[in-house]
Design an enzyme around this catalytic site. Structure first.
Site, mmCIF file in Angstrom:
data_model
loop_
_atom_site.group_PDB
_atom_site.id
_atom_site.type_symbol
_atom_site.label_atom_id
_atom_site.label_comp_id
_atom_site.label_asym_id
_atom_site.label_seq_id
_atom_site.Cartn_x
_atom_site.Cartn_y
_atom_site.Cartn_z
ATOM 1 C CG ASP A 1 38.587 34.325 43.301
ATOM 2 O OD1 ASP A 1 39.546 33.650 43.688
ATOM 3 O OD2 ASP A 1 38.682 35.217 42.441
ATOM 4 C CG ASP B 1 40.377 38.676 43.409
ATOM 5 O OD1 ASP B 1 41.250 38.372 42.582
ATOM 6 O OD2 ASP B 1 39.600 39.651 43.272
ATOM 7 C CE LYS C 1 41.962 34.339 41.509
ATOM 8 N NZ LYS C 1 41.306 35.644 41.329
ATOM 9 C CB CYS D 1 38.087 34.446 38.980
ATOM 10 S SG CYS D 1 38.699 36.144 39.280
#
Ligand code: VGL
Ligand code: ZN
Length: 240
Positions: free
Chosen positions: A42, A80, A140, A185
């Site tokens: 991310d 993300d 995701k 994350c």
């Protein structure tokens, strides 16, 4: 016969030799092989300065990751990638503010400012990342009613992103995790990687945390308990 001086020199050399690799120098002792993968988590505009969920010092991970990535033949990045009006956004829960929590069917959910909405500039990977060999980008958090901090498993604890299957299919045994944010994350990815049977290293100086109500210390404690190895980027050998 050794005289006194020779004995002292010999002793000194032995003492130095036994000390040097571990304590005197930060020796780069870990050499990623073809069964190792770097997971870059991310590193997206929303989590960088000026972003809607900016992580303090987040930009500092970029040069560290770029350098370290040179040691890896396998690199996977994550993004993300939320729908507009995602369930993790405080803005969709009336009376709720960012960083508060709510109970969802799958458990407690921290609420965030709107971030990483699919197709927006905020969701783009940092333009300063320079990892041309990266072979896969896993998105995701794209199911509107379920968050996914982990690159392996959504927050419902059962929906797979497919990453474990990919890595196993490529015969990867070890993963090195870097990026943002350490306590969300990165940590959830590292914990799920352990559960999936990988040897796991988190590269501390290649990560930065959000630290909401003690979340950073808790994440490191959870990771230590799960057998995640905490290392520094200097521990990884990068040939020039
Ligand atoms: C993240 C909060 C919300 C992360 C993603 O990348 O750590 N944190 N969504
Ligand atoms: Zn998110």
């Amino acid at each position: 016969m050794l005289d006194r001086r020779q004995i002292l020199v010999a002793l000194g050399t032995t003492a130095l030799a036994s000390l040097a690799p571990t304590t005197l120098f930060a020796a780069a002792t870990i050499k990623p092989d073809d069964a190792s993968a770097l997971l870059v988590i991310d590193v997206q505009n929303c989590f960088l300065p000026g972003g809607s969920l900016a992580v303090k010092e987040g930009e500092q991970v970029v040069p560290v990751i770029n350098k370290m990535a040179k040691a890896f033949s396998n690199v996977v990045m994550t993004q993300d990638w939320h729908t507009p009006g995602h369930v993790s956004f405080a803005s969709v829960h009336s009376g709720k503010k960012p960083f508060e929590t709510i109970d969802l069917p799958y458990g407690k959910q921290v609420l965030w400012p709107d971030h990483c909405v699919q197709g927006t500039d905020g969701a783009s990977l940092s333009k300063d990342l320079s990892i041309p060999q990266a072979e896969l980008i896993i998105r995701k958090g794209f199911h509107k009613d379920v968050d996914s901090y982990s690159a392996f498993l959504e927050a419902d604890g059962k929906t797979s992103t497919g990453l474990a299957g990919y890595l196993k299919g490529r015969k990867i045994k070890r993963v090195f995790v870097a990026g943002l944010a350490t306590d969300f994350c990165v940590a959830w990815t590292a914990l799920d990687a352990r559960k999936a049977g990988f040897e796991v290293y988190v590269v501390e100086d290649a990560c930065r945390g959000i630290d909401n109500q003690g979340s950073l210390a808790k994440a490191w404690a959870d990771m230590a308990k799960a057998g995640v190895k905490r290392i520094q980027s200097a521990d990884i050998a990068v040939s020039a």
